[in-house]
Design a protein around this motif. Structure first.
Motif, PDB file in Angstrom:
ATOM      1  N   ARG A 289       0.823  -1.201   0.000  1.00 55.36           N
ATOM      2  CA  ARG A 289       0.000   0.000   0.000  1.00 55.36           C
ATOM      3  C   ARG A 289       0.863   1.260   0.000  1.00 55.36           C
ATOM      4  O   ARG A 289       1.991   1.260   0.471  1.00 55.36           O
ATOM      5  CB  ARG A 289      -0.952  -0.018   1.203  1.00 55.36           C
ATOM      6  CG  ARG A 289      -1.995  -1.117   1.097  1.00 55.36           C
ATOM      7  CD  ARG A 289      -2.860  -1.229   2.342  1.00 55.36           C
ATOM      8  NE  ARG A 289      -3.785  -2.356   2.218  1.00 55.36           N
ATOM      9  CZ  ARG A 289      -4.540  -2.818   3.211  1.00 55.36           C
ATOM     10  NH1 ARG A 289      -4.484  -2.237   4.401  1.00 55.36           N
ATOM     11  NH2 ARG A 289      -5.346  -3.839   3.021  1.00 55.36           N
ATOM     12  N   ARG A 295      -4.431   2.623  -7.768  1.00 58.93           N
ATOM     13  CA  ARG A 295      -4.793   3.616  -8.783  1.00 58.93           C
ATOM     14  C   ARG A 295      -4.422   3.111 -10.178  1.00 58.93           C
ATOM     15  O   ARG A 295      -5.197   3.265 -11.130  1.00 58.93           O
ATOM     16  CB  ARG A 295      -4.100   4.943  -8.492  1.00 58.93           C
ATOM     17  CG  ARG A 295      -4.463   6.063  -9.468  1.00 58.93           C
ATOM     18  CD  ARG A 295      -3.819   7.372  -9.050  1.00 58.93           C
ATOM     19  NE  ARG A 295      -4.377   7.853  -7.794  1.00 58.93           N
ATOM     20  CZ  ARG A 295      -5.494   8.555  -7.692  1.00 58.93           C
ATOM     21  NH1 ARG A 295      -6.187   8.870  -8.789  1.00 58.93           N
ATOM     22  NH2 ARG A 295      -5.935   8.962  -6.524  1.00 58.93           N
ATOM     23  N   ALA A 325     -10.498   3.762   0.357  1.00 58.96           N
ATOM     24  CA  ALA A 325     -10.738   3.415  -1.044  1.00 58.96           C
ATOM     25  C   ALA A 325     -11.808   4.295  -1.683  1.00 58.96           C
ATOM     26  O   ALA A 325     -11.725   4.601  -2.880  1.00 58.96           O
ATOM     27  CB  ALA A 325     -11.132   1.945  -1.152  1.00 58.96           C
ATOM     28  N   LEU A 328     -10.377   7.265  -3.322  1.00 59.67           N
ATOM     29  CA  LEU A 328      -9.691   6.896  -4.561  1.00 59.67           C
ATOM     30  C   LEU A 328     -10.694   6.733  -5.691  1.00 59.67           C
ATOM     31  O   LEU A 328     -10.500   7.261  -6.793  1.00 59.67           O
ATOM     32  CB  LEU A 328      -8.910   5.589  -4.365  1.00 59.67           C
ATOM     33  CG  LEU A 328      -8.364   4.943  -5.644  1.00 59.67           C
ATOM     34  CD1 LEU A 328      -7.351   5.846  -6.326  1.00 59.67           C
ATOM     35  CD2 LEU A 328      -7.764   3.572  -5.331  1.00 59.67           C
ATOM     36  N   TYR A 329     -11.787   6.030  -5.436  1.00 64.27           N
ATOM     37  CA  TYR A 329     -12.776   5.792  -6.483  1.00 64.27           C
ATOM     38  C   TYR A 329     -13.378   7.106  -6.981  1.00 64.27           C
ATOM     39  O   TYR A 329     -13.559   7.296  -8.185  1.00 64.27           O
ATOM     40  CB  TYR A 329     -13.875   4.864  -5.973  1.00 64.27           C
ATOM     41  CG  TYR A 329     -13.370   3.507  -5.531  1.00 64.27           C
ATOM     42  CD1 TYR A 329     -12.283   2.905  -6.160  1.00 64.27           C
ATOM     43  CD2 TYR A 329     -13.967   2.827  -4.477  1.00 64.27           C
ATOM     44  CE1 TYR A 329     -11.815   1.669  -5.744  1.00 64.27           C
ATOM     45  CE2 TYR A 329     -13.503   1.590  -4.065  1.00 64.27           C
ATOM     46  CZ  TYR A 329     -12.427   1.018  -4.695  1.00 64.27           C
ATOM     47  OH  TYR A 329     -11.966  -0.202  -4.283  1.00 64.27           O
ATOM     48  N   SER A 331     -11.969   9.977  -6.982  1.00 69.44           N
ATOM     49  CA  SER A 331     -10.958  10.690  -7.762  1.00 69.44           C
ATOM     50  C   SER A 331     -10.802  10.109  -9.159  1.00 69.44           C
ATOM     51  O   SER A 331     -10.296  10.786 -10.065  1.00 69.44           O
ATOM     52  CB  SER A 331      -9.606  10.650  -7.038  1.00 69.44           C
ATOM     53  OG  SER A 331      -8.984   9.380  -7.137  1.00 69.44           O
TER      54      SER A 331
END
Length: 347
Positions: A289, A295, A325, A328-329, A331
């Protein structure tokens, strides 16, 4: 909403902890003239029933015949004891329940409740009778375990259908988590493919076991998760809907450190009128990680899915994901479209 990832081990065996709980009784309701276990010959009947549930509770996705057949064929499921079908006087299937206890039990002994009441028969108390039977069956499953691990019963309800959630609450189950359903329009501009501190390549059939171990490691710190056996994993990567060509792995030397697995569900595609791809899992081993691997996996998947002609990519995530997470999704262009509530009852 926060909750400890895994409940603490107990000092008494599970069978003793549920000794005073009720045992399975045949459900009874005035409007249900007969109850019986499901058989593998009921695949089409249950599939049609699931489509009716989907239309009322989650119209953007539905179970197909393959998924129903897969569930009824699991070795963990004792059809004679873990399933029930309730028929009305006119012969229609009005209620259906499955109580599944998975094999994996490193952190907890789990039992999952599935099924529901046909929309035409709701509001009459049938759901309470069905849930009582399911909870009693889960207790009966636990009654044969000498494990010191917690016994946890799980049930799920859509946020937009609060009546289903109220059934769980009346039965003593509590909301423990929100799971966010995200969708990404693949016609919109796609993110660039970023660099990652590990090699990313297409998934291969001989990756299955290495990816299973990577998944078990990556999801050790996720709420409600436990290890998946080789048989359970085989149902996923060996299923007709699994899209290995749209799945990716990240390797560091010869070790799988990250993965993204995707499936296509034809029943949902037919209903929606366009092809969507579903991300089953995206994860990175804890040692990997912070290196940009997730990504890179996700961006690669989006480009591959768009090139293959899919209109959208769909996934779900714990609102309190320990890895962040959901940020991240978002983005990467994913947007929330509804929520699912996770209920549980611990012994």
């Amino acid at each position: 909403m926060t909750e400890s990832l895994h409940p603490e081990p107990r000092q008494e065996p599970l069978r003793d902890r549920v000794a005073s709980a009720r045992r399975t009784a045949t459900p009874a309701h005035d409007e249900i003239t007969s109850w019986r276990p499901a058989t593998r010959d009921d695949v089409d009947l249950i599939t049609a029933f699931e489509h009716a549930l989907a239309a009322a509770d989650h119209p953007e996705w539905r179970s197909g015949r393959e998924e129903v057949a897969d569930m009824l064929g699991r070795s963990e499921l004792d059809l004679g004891q873990d399933t029930v079908l309730g028929f009305a006087a006119d012969g229609r299937l009005a209620a259906h329940g499955i109580v599944l206890r998975p094999e994996g039990a490193e952190f907890m002994v789990r039992s999952f409740l599935f099924g529901g009441v046909h929309p035409d028969f709701r509001g009459r108390g049938i759901g309470r009778v069905l849930l009582d039977w399911e909870l009693a069956r889960a207790v009966e499953q636990f009654a044969h375990s000498d494990s010191l691990l917690p016994g946890v019963v799980f049930g799920y309800a859509q946020e937009r259908t609060p009546a289903n959630g109220r059934l769980f609450e009346r039965a003593g189950m509590a909301v423990k988590r929100y799971f966010l359903k995200f969708s990404r329009d693949l016609h919109a501009p796609l993110p660039e493919l970023p660099e990652a501190d590990a090699t990313v390549r297409p998934y291969r059939d001989d990756d299955a076991e290495a990816v299973r171990h990577a998944r078990n490691d990556a999801f050790r710190d996720h709420w409600g998760s436990d290890v998946m056996s080789a048989e359970q994993w085989g149902h996923l990567v060996g299923g007709e809907g699994f899209r290995g060509d749209l799945s990716l792995v990240s390797v560091d030397g010869d070790r799988v450190v990250g993965f993204l697995l995707a499936s296509e569900y034809e029943a949902t595609d037919e209903h929606e009128g366009e092809a969507g791809i579903y991300v089953e899992y995206v994860g990175v081993r804890r040692e990997g990680r912070g290196r940009g691997i997730a990504r890179r996996l996700l961006a690669g998947h989006l480009h591959a899915a768009a090139a293959a002609g899919f209109a959208s990519s769909v996934l779900e995530v714990d609102a309190d994901s320990p890895t962040g997470a959901n940020a991240l999704y978002e983005s990467m262009g994913y947007r929330e479209h509804h929520r699912e509530l996770a209920y549980s009852l611990e012994f």
